[in-house]
Design a protein around this motif. Structure first.
Motif, PDB file in Angstrom:
ATOM      1  N   THR A 260      -3.857  -0.108  -6.855  1.00  0.00           N
ATOM      2  CA  THR A 260      -5.086  -0.442  -7.752  1.00  0.00           C
ATOM      3  C   THR A 260      -5.632   0.846  -8.265  1.00  0.00           C
ATOM      4  O   THR A 260      -6.116   0.979  -9.444  1.00  0.00           O
ATOM      5  CB  THR A 260      -5.929  -1.168  -6.971  1.00  0.00           C
ATOM      6  OG1 THR A 260      -5.631  -2.420  -6.424  1.00  0.00           O
ATOM      7  CG2 THR A 260      -7.454  -1.393  -7.750  1.00  0.00           C
ATOM      8  N   GLN A 261      -5.584   1.908  -7.458  1.00  0.00           N
ATOM      9  CA  GLN A 261      -6.312   3.173  -7.849  1.00  0.00           C
ATOM     10  C   GLN A 261      -5.407   3.854  -9.138  1.00  0.00           C
ATOM     11  O   GLN A 261      -6.172   4.187 -10.101  1.00  0.00           O
ATOM     12  CB  GLN A 261      -6.365   4.207  -6.734  1.00  0.00           C
ATOM     13  CG  GLN A 261      -6.957   5.628  -6.911  1.00  0.00           C
ATOM     14  CD  GLN A 261      -6.895   6.503  -5.957  1.00  0.00           C
ATOM     15  OE1 GLN A 261      -5.694   6.741  -5.466  1.00  0.00           O
ATOM     16  NE2 GLN A 261      -8.157   6.669  -5.356  1.00  0.00           N
ATOM     17  N   THR A 262      -4.047   3.697  -8.958  1.00  0.00           N
ATOM     18  CA  THR A 262      -3.291   4.191  -9.998  1.00  0.00           C
ATOM     19  C   THR A 262      -3.644   3.333 -11.510  1.00  0.00           C
ATOM     20  O   THR A 262      -3.602   3.725 -12.615  1.00  0.00           O
ATOM     21  CB  THR A 262      -1.702   4.038  -9.583  1.00  0.00           C
ATOM     22  OG1 THR A 262      -1.595   4.673  -8.423  1.00  0.00           O
ATOM     23  CG2 THR A 262      -0.899   4.765 -10.681  1.00  0.00           C
ATOM     24  N   GLU A 263      -3.672   2.122 -11.296  1.00  0.00           N
ATOM     25  CA  GLU A 263      -4.014   1.109 -12.422  1.00  0.00           C
ATOM     26  C   GLU A 263      -5.241   1.540 -13.082  1.00  0.00           C
ATOM     27  O   GLU A 263      -5.210   1.722 -14.538  1.00  0.00           O
ATOM     28  CB  GLU A 263      -4.113  -0.243 -11.904  1.00  0.00           C
ATOM     29  CG  GLU A 263      -2.745  -0.967 -11.560  1.00  0.00           C
ATOM     30  CD  GLU A 263      -2.893  -2.340 -10.970  1.00  0.00           C
ATOM     31  OE1 GLU A 263      -3.823  -3.159 -11.646  1.00  0.00           O
ATOM     32  OE2 GLU A 263      -2.169  -2.881  -9.930  1.00  0.00           O
ATOM     33  N   ALA A 264      -6.226   2.003 -12.481  1.00  0.00           N
ATOM     34  CA  ALA A 264      -7.638   2.366 -13.095  1.00  0.00           C
ATOM     35  C   ALA A 264      -7.213   3.671 -13.528  1.00  0.00           C
ATOM     36  O   ALA A 264      -7.914   3.778 -14.759  1.00  0.00           O
ATOM     37  CB  ALA A 264      -8.611   2.487 -11.914  1.00  0.00           C
ATOM     38  N   VAL A 265      -6.416   4.533 -13.365  1.00  0.00           N
ATOM     39  CA  VAL A 265      -6.281   5.852 -13.929  1.00  0.00           C
ATOM     40  C   VAL A 265      -5.347   5.456 -15.140  1.00  0.00           C
ATOM     41  O   VAL A 265      -5.601   6.241 -16.216  1.00  0.00           O
ATOM     42  CB  VAL A 265      -5.438   6.709 -12.865  1.00  0.00           C
ATOM     43  CG1 VAL A 265      -5.177   8.099 -13.597  1.00  0.00           C
ATOM     44  CG2 VAL A 265      -6.603   7.300 -11.788  1.00  0.00           C
TER      45      VAL A 265
ATOM     46  N   TYR B 258      -2.171  -3.515   2.648  1.00  0.00           N
ATOM     47  CA  TYR B 258      -3.459  -2.968   2.328  1.00  0.00           C
ATOM     48  C   TYR B 258      -3.402  -1.617   1.404  1.00  0.00           C
ATOM     49  O   TYR B 258      -3.974  -1.429   0.271  1.00  0.00           O
ATOM     50  CB  TYR B 258      -4.902  -2.797   3.321  1.00  0.00           C
ATOM     51  CG  TYR B 258      -6.130  -2.229   2.817  1.00  0.00           C
ATOM     52  CD1 TYR B 258      -6.758  -2.949   1.859  1.00  0.00           C
ATOM     53  CD2 TYR B 258      -6.143  -0.918   3.232  1.00  0.00           C
ATOM     54  CE1 TYR B 258      -7.989  -2.211   1.489  1.00  0.00           C
ATOM     55  CE2 TYR B 258      -7.109  -0.148   2.858  1.00  0.00           C
ATOM     56  CZ  TYR B 258      -8.138  -0.666   2.056  1.00  0.00           C
ATOM     57  OH  TYR B 258      -9.144  -0.090   1.543  1.00  0.00           O
ATOM     58  N   LEU B 259      -2.874  -0.613   1.988  1.00  0.00           N
ATOM     59  CA  LEU B 259      -2.803   0.559   1.739  1.00  0.00           C
ATOM     60  C   LEU B 259      -1.974   0.514   0.348  1.00  0.00           C
ATOM     61  O   LEU B 259      -2.194   1.400  -0.658  1.00  0.00           O
ATOM     62  CB  LEU B 259      -2.273   1.562   2.318  1.00  0.00           C
ATOM     63  CG  LEU B 259      -3.250   2.033   3.801  1.00  0.00           C
ATOM     64  CD1 LEU B 259      -2.550   2.920   4.929  1.00  0.00           C
ATOM     65  CD2 LEU B 259      -4.452   2.677   3.148  1.00  0.00           C
ATOM     66  N   ALA B 260      -0.743  -0.248   0.488  1.00  0.00           N
ATOM     67  CA  ALA B 260       0.002  -0.119  -1.063  1.00  0.00           C
ATOM     68  C   ALA B 260      -0.875  -0.609  -2.022  1.00  0.00           C
ATOM     69  O   ALA B 260      -0.880  -0.260  -3.151  1.00  0.00           O
ATOM     70  CB  ALA B 260       1.170  -1.084  -0.555  1.00  0.00           C
ATOM     71  N   ASP B 261      -1.666  -1.702  -1.885  1.00  0.00           N
ATOM     72  CA  ASP B 261      -2.530  -2.242  -2.853  1.00  0.00           C
ATOM     73  C   ASP B 261      -3.800  -1.537  -3.226  1.00  0.00           C
ATOM     74  O   ASP B 261      -3.677  -1.339  -4.363  1.00  0.00           O
ATOM     75  CB  ASP B 261      -3.198  -3.636  -2.215  1.00  0.00           C
ATOM     76  CG  ASP B 261      -2.193  -4.680  -2.099  1.00  0.00           C
ATOM     77  OD1 ASP B 261      -1.221  -4.692  -2.639  1.00  0.00           O
ATOM     78  OD2 ASP B 261      -2.627  -5.793  -1.300  1.00  0.00           O
ATOM     79  N   ALA B 262      -4.321  -0.629  -2.442  1.00  0.00           N
ATOM     80  CA  ALA B 262      -5.306   0.102  -2.746  1.00  0.00           C
ATOM     81  C   ALA B 262      -4.826   1.484  -3.600  1.00  0.00           C
ATOM     82  O   ALA B 262      -5.439   1.816  -4.424  1.00  0.00           O
ATOM     83  CB  ALA B 262      -6.039   0.823  -1.446  1.00  0.00           C
ATOM     84  N   ILE B 263      -3.592   1.773  -3.369  1.00  0.00           N
ATOM     85  CA  ILE B 263      -3.015   2.958  -3.824  1.00  0.00           C
ATOM     86  C   ILE B 263      -2.770   2.431  -5.195  1.00  0.00           C
ATOM     87  O   ILE B 263      -2.884   3.246  -6.562  1.00  0.00           O
ATOM     88  CB  ILE B 263      -1.668   3.807  -3.316  1.00  0.00           C
ATOM     89  CG1 ILE B 263      -2.134   4.178  -1.774  1.00  0.00           C
ATOM     90  CG2 ILE B 263      -0.851   4.531  -4.301  1.00  0.00           C
ATOM     91  CD1 ILE B 263      -0.970   4.677  -1.047  1.00  0.00           C
TER      92      ILE B 263
END
Length: 347
Positions: A233-238, A226-231
């Motif tokens: 996804t956050q990077t993709e948005a940036v 989950y944490l890998a996915d969250a990090i």
């Protein structure tokens, strides 16, 4: 020096000629280029005109746009720009050509509108001059157009990240087309995800012996994934928002994201280590989980930045593929890293 009447007559004649050449807007139709926003009714001056002459003429015949003063030579070649605040501070008898900034960005009518807006932000410009292939002034992209371009590009990037393609027609089709066609667009990427989940099962099975010795190892897999996915996804948005505006090289951006991911992982791992150690009484397990979080941070930020860029360069819409593909790559690499650390630390 040329007398004032001659300068005004010559300048007015040139302005009239260029104003009739406002056609680049129409010539470029609906293309996303600078010519679509070009305005020829701008503040202009010859290099040998004095500040007083220019101000008097602008007050008598104000152009449509006065964000910047474009200074040209006798042939209409752009030699410099000056903002009106600087023009007002000049002595009235000083030629504007002496005060004009000569080291400034300029664009062509066929330049991409996204590049125009990015250049304006990078150089803090309220308007961008437009020239032809021989550096003759055509006009400017004014401040109002730059704001319009920035909003358009921002909304477009949000749409792309949300799964909507660039073109408005295709964007509507993506949500309005028949279900079978939607399935055709989305399913291939999800099938890749299904294959990846199968590989994740094999990875877990490969470390069955370690799981049998200490079942607590498996407890942290969902949280790590989950944490890998969250990090990621956050990077993709940036990345989707920033890649279109940044002038830095991709290698430099990746290096920055890797370091950022490592810092995120160190913070998360540092917070996790004492909690796991106290809860399970196993320092080696706590070190393995913390180390996996550090690695997952670096992996997720790198994949989240590079993958949208690669898909875009390959001509594929990142909105469809980057989410599912990035997720499964991050999950697999995070699992492999976690179990390799487990094998190294606990066996």
């Amino acid at each position: 020096m040329t007398d004032t009447h001659t300068v005004r007559h010559r300048t007015k004649r040139r302005w009239s000629t260029l104003a009739r050449g406002r056609g680049p807007q129409a010539d470029h139709g609906h293309e996303e280029v600078a010519g679509r926003y070009l305005s020829a009714s701008v503040a202009r001056a010859l290099a040998d005109e004095t500040a007083g002459q220019v101000l008097d003429r602008l007050l008598a015949h104000p152009p449509e746009h006065t964000e910047i003063l474009c200074v040209t030579d006798e042939s209409g070649h752009l030699v410099g720009i000056l903002d009106l605040a600087q023009l007002l501070r000049l002595p009235r008898d000083r030629p504007v050509g002496q005060a004009a900034h000569r080291n400034f960005p300029r664009i062509h009518a066929d330049s991409d509108q996204e590049r125009v807006a990015s250049m304006a932000l990078h150089h803090t410009l309220v308007a961008v001059p437009v020239v032809d292939t021989e550096n003759r002034l055509l006009g400017i992209v004014p401040a109002s157009a730059l704001l319009h371009i920035l909003r358009r590009e921002h909304v477009e990037d949000i749409h792309r990240f949300a799964g909507i393609t660039r073109e408005a027609m295709r964007a509507r089709e993506a949500i309005e087309e028949p279900p079978l066609r939607r399935l055709r667009h989305r399913l291939p990427w999800l099938l890749i995800g299904l294959l990846g989940s199968t590989l994740a099962t094999f990875i877990m099975a490969r470390f069955e012996h370690a799981l049998g010795i200490n079942p607590a190892i498996a407890f942290f897999v969902p949280g790590l994934v989950y944490l890998a996915d969250a990090i990621g996804t956050q990077t993709e948005a940036v990345a989707v928002r920033g890649l279109s505006l940044s002038h830095a090289r991709l290698g430099s951006l990746v290096g920055g994201e890797v370091r950022t991911g490592l810092l995120i992982g160190l913070v998360l791992g540092g917070l996790t280590l004492p909690g796991v150690w106290l809860a399970f009484g196993d320092l080696r397990l706590a070190l393995a989980v913390s180390g996996a979080l550090v690695a997952a941070g670096a992996i997720a930020t790198t994949i989240g930045l590079v993958l949208p860029w690669v898909l875009d360069r390959l001509g594929s819409d990142p909105a469809y593929g980057s989410g599912p593909l990035a997720t499964i790559i991050q999950d697999l690499l995070s699992l492999v890293t976690y179990f390799l650390i487990i094998a190294a630390v606990m066996t």
